[in-house]
Design a protein around this motif. Structure first.
Motif, mmCIF file in Angstrom:
data_model
loop_
_atom_site.group_PDB
_atom_site.id
_atom_site.type_symbol
_atom_site.label_atom_id
_atom_site.label_comp_id
_atom_site.label_asym_id
_atom_site.label_seq_id
_atom_site.Cartn_x
_atom_site.Cartn_y
_atom_site.Cartn_z
ATOM 1 N N GLU A 10 0.848 -1.195 0.000
ATOM 2 C CA GLU A 10 0.000 0.000 0.000
ATOM 3 C C GLU A 10 0.883 1.245 0.000
ATOM 4 O OE1 GLU A 10 -3.704 1.829 2.596
ATOM 5 O OE2 GLU A 10 -3.169 -0.275 2.809
ATOM 6 N N GLU A 58 2.129 4.874 9.856
ATOM 7 C CA GLU A 58 1.879 4.019 11.012
ATOM 8 C C GLU A 58 0.383 3.878 11.289
ATOM 9 O OE1 GLU A 58 4.369 5.734 14.038
ATOM 10 O OE2 GLU A 58 6.138 4.662 13.293
ATOM 11 N N SER A 59 -0.374 4.937 11.043
ATOM 12 C CA SER A 59 -1.830 4.859 11.190
ATOM 13 C C SER A 59 -2.420 3.881 10.171
ATOM 14 C CB SER A 59 -2.466 6.232 11.009
ATOM 15 O OG SER A 59 -2.113 7.084 12.058
ATOM 16 N N ALA A 60 -1.942 3.950 8.941
ATOM 17 C CA ALA A 60 -2.411 3.028 7.905
ATOM 18 C C ALA A 60 -2.021 1.592 8.244
ATOM 19 C CB ALA A 60 -1.841 3.430 6.550
ATOM 20 N N SER A 75 -1.551 0.296 11.245
ATOM 21 C CA SER A 75 -2.398 -0.197 12.334
ATOM 22 C C SER A 75 -3.816 -0.484 11.844
ATOM 23 C CB SER A 75 -2.401 0.760 13.518
ATOM 24 O OG SER A 75 -3.069 1.946 13.209
ATOM 25 N N ALA A 76 -4.295 0.272 10.845
ATOM 26 C CA ALA A 76 -5.615 0.011 10.270
ATOM 27 C C ALA A 76 -5.643 -1.348 9.573
ATOM 28 C CB ALA A 76 -6.007 1.114 9.293
ATOM 29 N N LEU A 77 -4.482 -1.805 9.099
ATOM 30 C CA LEU A 77 -4.390 -3.132 8.496
ATOM 31 C C LEU A 77 -4.252 -4.223 9.547
ATOM 32 C CD1 LEU A 77 -1.948 -2.415 5.523
ATOM 33 C CD2 LEU A 77 -4.391 -2.864 5.406
ATOM 34 N N GLY A 78 -4.121 -3.814 10.809
ATOM 35 C CA GLY A 78 -4.009 -4.776 11.898
ATOM 36 C C GLY A 78 -2.604 -5.255 12.158
ATOM 37 N N GLU A 111 1.224 -4.234 13.808
ATOM 38 C CA GLU A 111 1.914 -3.307 14.685
ATOM 39 C C GLU A 111 3.174 -2.792 14.017
ATOM 40 O OE1 GLU A 111 2.635 -4.471 18.682
ATOM 41 O OE2 GLU A 111 0.717 -5.507 18.833
#
Length: 53
Positions: free
Chosen positions: A26, A43-45, A47-50, A52
């Motif tokens: 991505e 990092e937000s993206a 974490s949205a993918l699950g 860390e």
């Protein structure tokens, strides 16, 4: 997650989520003026993918 220079403007940063360091999963579409801003968005993206960071 990697912070990269946007190819169309070397003064702007972006982010890419990669697998094995080369396979791009991505990319962020926006450009960021600082490495920190690009890293935070990536990092937000991530974490949205699950995953860390």
């Amino acid at each position: 997650m990697f912070v990269v220079r946007k190819p169309d403007n070397d003064l702007v940063f972006g982010w890419e989520i990669r697998r094995f360091g080369a396979l791009v999963i991505e990319k962020g579409g926006a450009g960021y003026s600082t490495i920190h801003d690009a890293r935070t968005a990536g990092e937000s993206a991530l974490s949205a993918l699950g995953v860390e960071a």
